[in-house]
Design a protein around this motif. Structure first.
Motif, mmCIF file in Angstrom:
data_model
loop_
_atom_site.group_PDB
_atom_site.id
_atom_site.type_symbol
_atom_site.label_atom_id
_atom_site.label_comp_id
_atom_site.label_asym_id
_atom_site.label_seq_id
_atom_site.Cartn_x
_atom_site.Cartn_y
_atom_site.Cartn_z
ATOM 1 N N ILE A 153 0.866 -1.179 0.000
ATOM 2 C CA ILE A 153 0.000 0.000 0.000
ATOM 3 C C ILE A 153 0.900 1.226 0.000
ATOM 4 O O ILE A 153 1.695 1.420 0.926
ATOM 5 C CB ILE A 153 -0.919 0.029 1.240
ATOM 6 N N ARG A 154 0.796 2.029 -1.037
ATOM 7 C CA ARG A 154 1.665 3.194 -1.181
ATOM 8 C C ARG A 154 0.851 4.479 -1.017
ATOM 9 O O ARG A 154 -0.357 4.495 -1.262
ATOM 10 C CB ARG A 154 2.338 3.195 -2.557
ATOM 11 N N ASP A 155 1.554 5.538 -0.652
ATOM 12 C CA ASP A 155 0.912 6.845 -0.669
ATOM 13 C C ASP A 155 0.931 7.384 -2.090
ATOM 14 O O ASP A 155 1.467 6.741 -3.006
ATOM 15 C CB ASP A 155 1.577 7.805 0.325
ATOM 16 N N GLU A 156 0.346 8.547 -2.296
ATOM 17 C CA GLU A 156 0.226 9.062 -3.658
ATOM 18 C C GLU A 156 1.568 9.378 -4.293
ATOM 19 O O GLU A 156 1.674 9.512 -5.522
ATOM 20 C CB GLU A 156 -0.649 10.320 -3.652
ATOM 21 N N ASN A 157 2.625 9.468 -3.461
ATOM 22 C CA ASN A 157 3.967 9.722 -3.978
ATOM 23 C C ASN A 157 4.749 8.443 -4.226
ATOM 24 O O ASN A 157 5.922 8.496 -4.607
ATOM 25 C CB ASN A 157 4.741 10.623 -3.004
ATOM 26 N N GLY A 158 4.117 7.294 -4.013
ATOM 27 C CA GLY A 158 4.743 6.023 -4.337
ATOM 28 C C GLY A 158 5.541 5.385 -3.213
ATOM 29 O O GLY A 158 6.176 4.345 -3.426
ATOM 30 N N ARG A 159 5.507 5.952 -2.000
ATOM 31 C CA ARG A 159 6.248 5.362 -0.890
ATOM 32 C C ARG A 159 5.416 4.275 -0.216
ATOM 33 O O ARG A 159 4.265 4.499 0.142
ATOM 34 C CB ARG A 159 6.621 6.443 0.130
ATOM 35 N N THR A 160 6.010 3.105 -0.030
ATOM 36 C CA THR A 160 5.300 1.995 0.607
ATOM 37 C C THR A 160 5.151 2.263 2.099
ATOM 38 O O THR A 160 6.134 2.489 2.797
ATOM 39 C CB THR A 160 6.056 0.673 0.383
ATOM 40 N N ARG A 161 3.921 2.216 2.595
ATOM 41 C CA ARG A 161 3.632 2.528 3.986
ATOM 42 C C ARG A 161 3.001 1.358 4.738
ATOM 43 O O ARG A 161 2.870 1.407 5.963
ATOM 44 C CB ARG A 161 2.706 3.737 4.071
ATOM 45 N N GLY A 162 2.570 0.343 4.026
ATOM 46 C CA GLY A 162 1.953 -0.800 4.684
ATOM 47 C C GLY A 162 1.652 -1.876 3.659
ATOM 48 O O GLY A 162 2.010 -1.768 2.481
ATOM 49 N N PHE A 163 0.972 -2.904 4.113
ATOM 50 C CA PHE A 163 0.676 -4.040 3.245
ATOM 51 C C PHE A 163 -0.721 -4.581 3.528
ATOM 52 O O PHE A 163 -1.267 -4.421 4.626
ATOM 53 C CB PHE A 163 1.697 -5.163 3.457
ATOM 54 N N ILE A 164 -1.278 -5.223 2.516
ATOM 55 C CA ILE A 164 -2.494 -6.028 2.665
ATOM 56 C C ILE A 164 -2.091 -7.469 2.389
ATOM 57 O O ILE A 164 -1.484 -7.762 1.347
ATOM 58 C CB ILE A 164 -3.590 -5.604 1.682
#
Length: 464
Positions: A153-164
């Motif tokens: 799960i990335r933010d709008e800038n493409g940084r990964t912040r979590g997972f499903i």
């Protein structure tokens, strides 16, 4: 859908238990439920502050780097588990798996934890990032994600912040939670992130329409169906929020509009209706685009259509849409319709409250729809709507707040109820002057029904 309290001894229209309310109570409850349709308005009361700003910046930097390391680890594990076969069975080919950076979490208790430890990350950071949990006795930590297909799960800038994490149907993990999300923490807040939004940036810039769905497999399916026309994005186990819409507004060009493709069951329908006020605020701010709902077959989601049919078949389904505002008004009307005139008037007033949050063009269209469906003169419907809105003191303030919080700025000053956009739209469109409570003042041949009394009807309502 967000619910609202009901006074003791009352019940909502459609409730199956409790003593039946009389028509006055049903009418008031219908208006009460119309307020519940504006579930998003509650969210807009909070400012768009970023909780990350309150966290230690060094910790945030460390956790972002750790999540990038974890993503690489999961991707490297994909060929070793059964996730690739499961994804292929769901119609997600290897090229799509790579594009979406899908990985696999092995079934061991500390596989990822040991890997991150070997990279120098302390246990405190691994737990703070939501990648592991501490044992009850506090002696060790263990992986949160085990034997699951992993979707970053990335933010709008493409940084990964979590997972499903999605458990395979035959996995032991599937016996507990089919889907498992990263818990909220310093860098992950599920009410702020849309799965697939970062991956959709290029498609949105090229003119694709954002499609809001329930799960990651649905988002991927939608994006595969027609990459140049639709860009799928999924809620992370929560309802649509102000932050979701604000992120979408920053990413999608004005005029893109939004298509919802949630499940066609009661929960999915309620989710679409609850999302409408937020999405309407998005189009109201830009002045462009439409908010529509895809007509999914009963019991079928986009991922299932892709699995059992084809991308082209899913694209055809997404092409079959209807205005989401229609579902909102229909839901209000279905809660009070009993075939009696006073019930119709109660539903009309409840619908008028829902119109407060709608764009100008929808107000006019829904006014015509209400007149046709309720079999009432257009002028009576228009006057009732004007009367309801001009007596709703909070209407202009609510619209101003929606616009202000979506933009992040001060927003427009609230106008008086007499100059509310919905009132202005109706008065402009109708050839004769329309003012509040003019139906009886001008002696119209279509006299408004008297207010409902508290006495319940003696007999059951006739079947329609």
């Amino acid at each position: 859908m967000t619910d609202v309290p009901v006074e003791p001894g009352w019940r909502r229209v459609g409730d199956t238990d409790g003593p039946p309310g009389d028509l006055r109570r049903q009418a008031d409850t219908a208006r009460h439920r119309a307020a519940a349709l504006r579930a998003g308005a509650e969210t807009f009361q909070a400012t768009l502050t970023d909780p990350e700003q309150q966290a230690d910046p060094n910790l945030v930097k460390q956790l972002l780097e750790m999540h990038a390391e974890a993503e690489d680890f999961f991707q490297a594990q994909l060929p070793r588990g059964g996730a690739q076969r499961y994804l292929a069975e769901r119609g997600i080919d290897p090229a799509t798996q790579q594009r979406w950076s899908i990985g696999y979490a092995p079934g061991g208790w500390r596989t990822l934890t040991d890997h991150l430890r070997s990279r120098g990350y302390p246990d405190e950071a691994i737990v703070a990032g939501g990648l592991a949990k501490a044992r009850r006795d506090g002696t060790d930590i263990f992986d949160l994600f085990r034997d699951r297909a992993i979707f970053p799960i990335r933010d709008e800038n493409g940084r990964t912040r979590g997972f499903i994490g999605r458990a395979a149907p035959r996995s032991k993990e599937a016996q507990t939670d089919k889907y498992l999300n990263t818990p909220d923490g310093p860098i992950f807040h599920k009410d702020q992130l849309l799965f697939g939004l970062a991956e959709a940036r290029a498609a949105l810039a090229a003119g694709a329409r954002p499609v809001i769905v329930e799960g990651p497999l649905d988002a991927i399916a939608v994006s595969r169906a027609a990459p140049l026309r639709y860009a799928g994005m999924a809620l992370c186990g929560t309802r649509l929020s102000t932050h979701h819409v604000a992120a979408l507004a920053r990413t999608a060009p004005p005029g893109a509009g939004v298509l919802t493709a949630l499940d066609s069951d009661n929960a999915g329908r309620a989710g679409m209706i609850a999302a409408y006020p937020l999405l309407a605020a998005l189009t109201r701010t830009s002045g462009q685009g439409t908010i529509d709902a895809a007509s999914l077959p009963a019991g079928v989601d986009p991922a299932e259509i892709l699995r059992t049919q084809s991308p082209a078949a899913l694209a055809d389904v997404l092409d079959q849409t209807r205005p989401l505002a229609d579902l909102v008004i229909n839901d209000v009307l279905e809660r009070w319709d009993n075939g009696f005139t006073e019930g119709k008037l109660a539903g009309l007033r409840a619908s008028a409250e829902a119109l407060i949050d709608m764009p100008r063009h929808e107000v006019l269209r829904q006014t015509s729809r209400l007149a046709e469906r309720l079999e009432m003169p257009y002028q009576l419907v228009a006057e009732t709507i004007v009367d309801t809105i001009t007596n709703a003191d909070n209407a202009p303030k609510r619209v101003a707040r929606l616009a202000r919080d979506l933009d992040g700025g001060p927003g427009p000053n609230p106008t008086s109820p007499q100059t509310h956009p919905a009132v202005t739209a109706i008065r402009t469109a109708f050839p004769k002057p329309i003012t509040a409570t003019t139906t009886q003042q001008r002696g119209s041949s279509h006299t408004a029904p008297a207010p409902p009394t508290r006495r319940a009807p003696r007999g059951p309502a006739p079947e329609r």
